[in-house]
Write an enzyme that holds these catalytic residues in place. Structure first.
Site, PDB file in Angstrom:
ATOM      1  N   SER A 189       0.722  -1.070  -0.096  1.00  0.00           N
ATOM      2  CA  SER A 189      -0.019   0.334   0.351  1.00  0.00           C
ATOM      3  C   SER A 189       0.761   1.254  -0.011  1.00  0.00           C
ATOM      4  O   SER A 189       1.262   1.847  -1.196  1.00  0.00           O
ATOM      5  CB  SER A 189      -0.826   0.145   0.753  1.00  0.00           C
ATOM      6  OG  SER A 189      -2.004   1.082   1.175  1.00  0.00           O
TER       7      SER A 189
ATOM      8  N   ASP B  73      -0.650   1.288  -4.262  1.00  0.00           N
ATOM      9  CA  ASP B  73      -2.449   0.255  -4.867  1.00  0.00           C
ATOM     10  C   ASP B  73      -2.997   0.947  -5.086  1.00  0.00           C
ATOM     11  O   ASP B  73      -4.514   0.394  -4.949  1.00  0.00           O
ATOM     12  CB  ASP B  73      -2.514  -0.622  -3.581  1.00  0.00           C
ATOM     13  CG  ASP B  73      -3.139  -0.323  -2.481  1.00  0.00           C
ATOM     14  OD1 ASP B  73      -2.952   0.376  -2.423  1.00  0.00           O
ATOM     15  OD2 ASP B  73      -3.149  -1.204  -2.132  1.00  0.00           O
TER      16      ASP B  73
HETATM   17 MG    MG Z   1      -3.210   1.560  -0.245  1.00  0.00          MG
END
Ligand code: MG
Length: 456
Positions: free
Chosen positions: A94, A239
């Protein structure tokens, strides 16, 4: 063992998180899922394909046929999982720095796995009761093309296209070399925007900026907005499940202000907005103004998802949820955080008036965060006792969803133990600088005193 934190498994690649470990986790996942098919996807991190290979091997060893999706934003993976009805392993860290990687699990409904499922997987891993397939029954692998394109098509179907397309908007877009580099430029262009990009080539070394979309990492985007006639700047994390905005002057828009503006445009009387207990007062202001409720959850997107489901099962309407870090849910679209979709919803507001005007009403709050570190359980307990004492002595409403949040007319303060580090976090918010300092420092001093009392 607590393997899955509030956002999956994370660690420094080849240090905390090795391919061997990912293989074992994926074998446990395959054992727990007992599915015939599953998918594996990843973000752009340099270690992504190594870990995706390991995850695919683990799943296949339990007899599962694996769809290899390649690089896809997490919300696009969630869309695929739901469309195809296959559970999915996403290799992503992330917003964490480039050297990190991690693993996130999505169910056949396209939603992050609930805690009960994660606990089952942890138990398989702990007991090593892997359901390995016989040699002639191991799973096959096939490369699936087009997951990204299908995701963008889904986005276009769901987005407020006419409003945005008719407004002749120019946007500056910074996907931060992450998975959104391969989808968001195309999406916003097909929405009818002129799109200027920066850091938009996928690159797992993240040469232009780190994956976390915080102001310190977004100076290039701010300059791009300032030196062009862009109406708005949009940045994603690695992401692309988060979106952070800049106004037409290149000024950073706080995530809490963007969330409040989106909530104001989305909520009706009787609705509920779900947010973590760290939520800004702005969200409460919006809810009060329209006659909606705010429902707090413990910190972590898994908790927000669980609460949305719970409320919806009880017949409540939850049209928007999320946090001030750019991770926002529109559950009618998808029970997932989606940076591109959130970007489109924000642009539909910018279609009517400048971005600075969209959030003006929700500016003007000050937030302070402090961390109080402790060395051992005795210190932690002394600090927690001091928080409790302060809360029970406070002449105001106290929320104990996650730590203690004391809400006053003109601000609030929250103290909660971190789930991952030996820290108690203190958050405060108020309109006035003196008041927010007073709230944060008052709590901080009491907790420091409690800890010092243990040392004495
Ligand atoms: Mg993320």
């Amino acid at each position: 063992m607590k393997l899955f934190g509030s956002s999956g498994v994370r660690g420094v690649a080849n240090n905390d998180l090795t391919p061997e470990f990912v293989l074992r986790v994926a074998t446990a996942v395959g054992t727990a899922w007992g599915a015939s098919e599953a998918a594996v996807a990843r973000d752009t991190r340099a270690t992504g394909s190594t870990f995706a290979d390991a995850a695919a091997s683990g799943l296949r060893s339990t007899g599962i046929d694996v769809h290899r999706l390649g690089v896809v934003p997490t919300p696009g993976v969630q869309a695929y999982a739901e469309r195809e009805g296959v559970p999915t392993v996403v290799i992503t860290a992330s917003h964490n720095p480039p050297q990190y990687n991690g693993l996130k699990l999505i169910g056949t409904d396209g939603v992050e796995l609930p805690v009960s499922d994660l606990e089952r997987i942890e138990s398989v891993l702990r007991t090593e009761r892997f359901a390995r397939a016989r040699w002639d029954e191991v799973g096959a692998a096939r490369r699936v093309e087009g997951a990204r394109r299908a995701y963008v098509d889904d986005l276009l179907d769901a987005a407020p296209r006419e409003r945005i397309g008719g407004a002749d908007l120019t946007i500056a877009l910074d996907p931060g070399h992450g998975a959104g580099s391969l989808t968001s430029p195309d999406f916003f262009r097909r929405l009818g925007c002129s799109v200027l990009t920066i850091h938009a080539q996928p690159d797992g070394t993240f040469p232009g900026r780190d994956p976390e979309p915080v102001p310190g990492n977004l100076g290039d985007l701010a300059r791009l907005v300032r030196t062009t006639d862009a109406d708005c700047g949009i940045a994603h994390d690695g992401d692309a499940d988060r979106a952070i905005f800049f106004d037409e002057r290149g000024e950073y828009i706080e995530g809490d202000a963007a969330l409040a503006a989106l909530a104001a445009a989305t909520l009706d009387a009787g609705d509920t907005v779900v947010s973590a207990v760290t939520a800004s007062r702005r969200l409460q202001d919006v809810a009060r103004a329209v006659g909606a409720d705010v429902s707090f959850t413990p910190v972590g997107s898994t908790n927000i998802v669980a609460q949305i489901r719970d409320l919806e099962e009880r017949g409540e309407s939850v049209p928007i949820a999320g946090e001030g870090n750019g991770g926002i849910f529109f559950p009618e679209y998808r029970l997932a955080r989606d940076g591109a979709y959130v970007g489109a919803r924000f642009l539909s507001l910018v279609a009517d008036r400048p971005a600075s005007a969209v959030v003006a009403e929700w500016d003007g709050y000050r937030n302070v965060r402090r961390n109080i570190a402790y060395d051992d359980d005795t210190e932690r307990e002394a600090i927690m006792a001091a928080i409790e004492e302060r809360a029970s002595a406070a002449d105001t409403e106290v929320d104990t969803t996650d730590g203690y949040r004391l809400d006053y007319d003109d601000g609030w303060v929250l103290a909660r133990p971190s789930g991952t580090e030996p820290l108690v976090r203190v958050y405060a918010e108020a309109r006035e600088h003196d008041r927010v300092t007073e709230l944060a420092e008052g709590m901080e001093r009491a907790l420091e005193r409690a800890r010092a009392g243990v040392e004495a």
